[in-house]
Every structure is written in structure tokens, then in C-alpha cells.
Scaffold this motif. Structure first.
Motif, short mmCIF file in Angstrom:
data_model
loop_
_atom_site.label_atom_id
_atom_site.label_comp_id
_atom_site.label_asym_id
_atom_site.label_seq_id
_atom_site.Cartn_x
_atom_site.Cartn_y
_atom_site.Cartn_z
N LYS A 82 0.84 -1.21 0.00
CA LYS A 82 0.00 0.00 0.00
C LYS A 82 0.87 1.26 0.00
O LYS A 82 0.63 2.20 -0.74
CB LYS A 82 -0.92 0.01 1.21
N TYR B 13 -5.63 -3.65 -0.99
CA TYR B 13 -5.37 -2.20 -1.11
C TYR B 13 -6.56 -1.50 -1.74
O TYR B 13 -7.05 -0.48 -1.27
CB TYR B 13 -4.13 -2.00 -1.97
N ASP B 17 -8.91 1.32 -0.08
CA ASP B 17 -8.80 2.64 -0.74
C ASP B 17 -10.15 3.13 -1.24
O ASP B 17 -10.49 4.31 -1.09
CB ASP B 17 -7.81 2.52 -1.90
N PHE B 67 -4.95 1.33 7.73
CA PHE B 67 -4.75 0.10 6.94
C PHE B 67 -4.17 -1.01 7.80
O PHE B 67 -4.53 -2.17 7.65
CB PHE B 67 -3.83 0.40 5.75
#
Lengths: 93, 93
Positions: A82, B13, B17, B67
Motif C-alpha cells: 500500500k 489495497y 482505498d 490500513f
């Protein structure tokens, strides 16, 4: 549209299971299985780092990697991915 | 054959996101974004557990999920998935 997240759980299970089962002991990856997994699944990670298999962290020091330890490594790599991707860099692996 | 593991990093990811970016603050999921993520990505998990969004663990108590915290939850769910699947049971989510 089905969630892309669900197949992800299956892939993580399948990759671990395929390699952990090589010696018939499905619960853990031994050193040889870790090396095979890294070579097949994360080849670029080993290129710059011949001891890359040490990335798969044997937290309890029993010489084997169980699924929890595997998932901790996956999580760390996902965070690196990421960080690289969000900053327009190509992830190393 | 390319490794199935690499697209997994991209999916993790992408899912984070997509939902984290809803309020323009891409680094974290706020409460509303967590709820939308759970509804869309893990709908079955909420069925039996209306407070299911509490599953996404806000370890540092700042009211938002970054995250790292997202990946800890994914890891826990992956362990549940493996446990169920390895024992011939259908995972709850």
C-alpha cells in the motif's frame, strides 16, 4: 457484484494449504516449504534478498510457520504494498 | 503461472482505498465508511451481528481504522475462514 474480498480469503488459504501440505503436515510450513512458497509466490522478494524466507516470521521459534504467522507476514507485505502503490512506486514483490 | 498471491495484495489495497477515500481522507476509514465496507464486502458477517462493524478493530481508539488495523481484522477473518474451511464447514462470511 460479489465482493472481491471473499475470494481473497480463499486464495490466502489455498496458497498456504498447497505449500504446507507438501510434507503431509498441513498445519505448518517447514523451512523447505517456506522456501518453495517464497520462490513460487514472491519470487521478486527473494531476488534482492537471498535470505528472504526469513521474512516469513517464526514468532514462536518452533522452526515452523503456522497460518497465523503466515498472515502476519502477509499483513506486513500488504502494508508495504500500500505504501509503495499509494506513492506511485512499484512494489518490490 | 503468475502467483495468485500478488493480486491479493492489490485487492486488499483497492477495497480499503475505495471505502477510505469516500470522505476524501484516504488514510483511514471513519465509522460510516466502515459500515459501508462491511455491508458491501462482508454482508453475511453483519446478518447475525448488527454491530458487526465493531469487528473492524480500532486498536488505538482514535475512532478511525487505518490500513494496519484493517489488515489485523483481515488476518483474524482469514484464520476463521481457514478453520472453518479446513474442517469442512461453510465460513460465516
Amino acid at each position: 457484484m460479489a465482493s472481491p474480498l471473499l475470494p481473497t480469503f480463499f486464495t490466502l488459504y489455498q496458497v498456504f494449504d498447497e505449500h504446507a501440505g507438501a510434507d503431509g503436515k498441513k498445519a505448518t510450513l517447514d523451512k523447505k516449504e517456506v522456501k518453495t512458497l517464497m520462490k513460487k509466490e514472491l519470487p521478486n522478494l527473494l531476488k534482492g534478498n537471498p535470505d528472504g524466507q526469513k521474512l516469513l516470521m517464526d514468532f514462536d521459534g518452533d522452526g515452523e510457520i503456522d497460518f497465523k504467522e503466515f498472515m502476519i507476514t502477509i499483513s506486513c507485505l500488504a502494508c508495504f504494498f500500500k505504501l509503495a502503490f499509494a506513492n506511485g512506486l512499484k512494489p518490490l514483490f
